[in-house]
Design a protein around this motif. Structure first.
Motif, PDB file in Angstrom:
ATOM      1  N   VAL A   1      -8.351  -7.919   0.837  1.00  0.00           N
ATOM      2  CA  VAL A   1      -7.371  -7.523   2.230  1.00  0.00           C
ATOM      3  C   VAL A   1      -6.370  -8.624   1.919  1.00  0.00           C
ATOM      4  O   VAL A   1      -4.983  -8.094   2.473  1.00  0.00           O
ATOM      5  CB  VAL A   1      -8.307  -7.789   3.554  1.00  0.00           C
ATOM      6  CG1 VAL A   1      -7.406  -7.725   4.560  1.00  0.00           C
ATOM      7  CG2 VAL A   1      -9.057  -6.546   3.485  1.00  0.00           C
TER       8      VAL A   1
ATOM      9  N   SER B   1       0.833  -1.174  -0.075  1.00  0.00           N
ATOM     10  CA  SER B   1       0.099  -0.143  -0.017  1.00  0.00           C
ATOM     11  C   SER B   1       0.856   1.184   0.040  1.00  0.00           C
ATOM     12  O   SER B   1       0.255   2.258  -0.502  1.00  0.00           O
ATOM     13  CB  SER B   1      -0.851   0.143   1.339  1.00  0.00           C
ATOM     14  OG  SER B   1      -0.037  -0.001   2.495  1.00  0.00           O
TER      15      SER B   1
ATOM     16  N   LEU C   1      -0.404 -17.584   7.827  1.00  0.00           N
ATOM     17  CA  LEU C   1      -1.241 -16.184   7.955  1.00  0.00           C
ATOM     18  C   LEU C   1      -2.316 -16.212   7.416  1.00  0.00           C
ATOM     19  O   LEU C   1      -3.371 -15.507   7.812  1.00  0.00           O
ATOM     20  CB  LEU C   1      -0.084 -15.019   7.622  1.00  0.00           C
ATOM     21  CG  LEU C   1      -0.781 -13.763   7.780  1.00  0.00           C
ATOM     22  CD1 LEU C   1      -1.171 -12.993   8.935  1.00  0.00           C
ATOM     23  CD2 LEU C   1       0.600 -12.679   6.997  1.00  0.00           C
ATOM     24  N   LYS C   2      -2.244 -16.708   6.106  1.00  0.00           N
ATOM     25  CA  LYS C   2      -3.414 -16.577   5.278  1.00  0.00           C
ATOM     26  C   LYS C   2      -4.768 -17.156   5.892  1.00  0.00           C
ATOM     27  O   LYS C   2      -5.844 -16.628   5.754  1.00  0.00           O
ATOM     28  CB  LYS C   2      -3.119 -17.242   3.932  1.00  0.00           C
ATOM     29  CG  LYS C   2      -2.174 -16.297   2.929  1.00  0.00           C
ATOM     30  CD  LYS C   2      -3.272 -15.181   2.179  1.00  0.00           C
ATOM     31  CE  LYS C   2      -2.151 -14.205   1.762  1.00  0.00           C
ATOM     32  NZ  LYS C   2      -1.593 -13.313   2.474  1.00  0.00           N
TER      33      LYS C   2
END
Ligand code: M6R
Length: 369
Positions: free
Chosen positions: A155, A106, A241-242
């Motif tokens: 996300v 980002s 994490l996913k």
């Protein structure tokens, strides 16, 4: 706008071959030389660098962990990877000859931004790897290498991860070239292998259906563990994490060699363990070590889900589920082994009825510390 896919995440997973091609576009010369014209650091600055810190959060941190193996190997410059949220609070040793690489999809992640501001105050050179043109992190850095991955809406980070790894590799190769390379032949070979990656990913995605079926079988598991060695270790962390972020399941990634130092106690009858296996070619020792880790956990009841290279028959006897990925040299393997883990998490989350693109409690860019 989801281009026929049920979720942005699936669309973005499918875009990965093109995203990687775009990261590479115009940056590799015919003669194998790497051109990074948006990097406004002089060759002298790059030659002077005697230490590299990679700072990032979440998935971008995992990309940095992968990059460390390649960058240190090619450049022989010590390279540390650190969570941006920890970096500035421990008074790291930084000066003019430190190169800090801030990775952020980002470009607005506050933890990463604060880490880079701290690095600049200490006179370190800061190079950003970023996907978002004109965002704050590249604006405040001495140099930027854009990943050109295109907008990422879901996300959960997918194509950003792959393109960040590729961008880090370009920087590592460039540093190696500028500084006079020890592994000239290897570097030339890697350039060719990077160019083959989009096709390998297309091949992998075309055969991804068995991962979807597996997701349906695993959707009720109380926990899923992930193990890997070397660059497979950050891939294990990324897979876990996913799953946490999308499926709200307990998941944990481990360096396979650490199992016997504690976590092997977690393995019970039927515990799913995803095992990331490196290519048997090249670093064969690494491969054999993980095969014996797989044997150990299976003997204790684990249900093994093995991600291995096409044609690797050594793992077959120990795999309850075997997912083959295209043949890839060890250092580049995360670009293929991560993909089934993305699909697995996405499909498990969907099977559990969750909002895949907008998981609870999370935002696409985290602009608070
Ligand atoms: O935009 P950034 O790359 O700086 O974001 C860092 C993390 O917040 C991000 O990678 C996060 O971990 C993802 N949602 C993981 O899928």
């Amino acid at each position: 706008e989801k281009g026929g896919y049920d979720y942005f995440m699936l669309k973005e997973i499918a875009e990965q071959p093109q995203a990687i091609a775009d990261t590479l576009l115009g940056r590799l010369k015919e003669n194998g030389e790497i051109v990074l014209d948006e990097v406004r650091l002089s060759d002298q600055d790059l030659r002077d660098a005697d230490k590299i810190f990679i700072v990032a959060c979440g998935t971008s941190y995992h990309a940095g962990m992968v990059a460390k193996y390649a960058i240190e190997h090619w450049t022989r410059i010590p390279c540390e990877v650190e969570l941006a949220s920890e970096f500035r609070y421990r008074d790291p040793v930084l000066d003019r000859s430190t190169l800090v690489v801030a990775i952020s999809q980002s470009g607005e992640t506050m933890d990463t931004l604060m880490a880079l501001r701290h690095a600049k105050e200490q006179k370190a050179r800061v190079l950003a790897i970023c996907n978002t043109n004109g965002s704050t992190i590249p604006r405040e850095s001495d140099a930027v290498l854009y990943t050109h991955g295109g907008p990422e809406v879901a996300v959960a980070s997918t194509k950003a991860f792959l393109t960040q790894v590729v961008a880090c590799y370009l920087i590592g190769l460039h540093l190696a070239q500028v500084r006079g390379i020890k592994y000239a032949d290897e570097v030339a070979a890697v350039v060719d292998q990077l160019q083959e990656m989009p096709d390998k990913l297309r091949e992998l995605l075309a055969g991804i259906e068995p991962v979807r079926e597996l997701a349906r079988e695993l959707k009720a598991a109380p926990t899923v563990l992930f193990i890997g060695r070397h660059v497979g270790f950050p891939v294990a962390l990324e897979g876990a994490l996913k799953l946490k972020e999308l499926a709200y399941m307990h998941a944990e990634g481990f360096a396979a060699g650490e199992l016997k130092h504690g976590p092997i106690s977690l393995i019970d009858q039927g515990t799913p363990v995803v095992c990331i296996v490196p290519s048997p070619a090249g670093r064969g020792m690494l491969h054999d070590k993980i095969v014996s880790n797989i044997q150990e956990i299976r003997a204790r009841g684990a249900r093994t889900i093995v991600i291995a290279e096409q044609g690797d028959e050594a793992v077959t006897p120990y795999a309850d589920h075997l997912i083959y990925v295209p043949r890839t040299p060890t250092l580049l393997a995360p670009l293929v082994t991560t993909v089934p883990l993305q699909v697995l998490a996405c499909e498990i989350a969907a099977a559990r009825g969750h909002d895949v693109d907008q998981p609870r409690n999370l935002a696409k860019s985290v602009t608070v510390e």
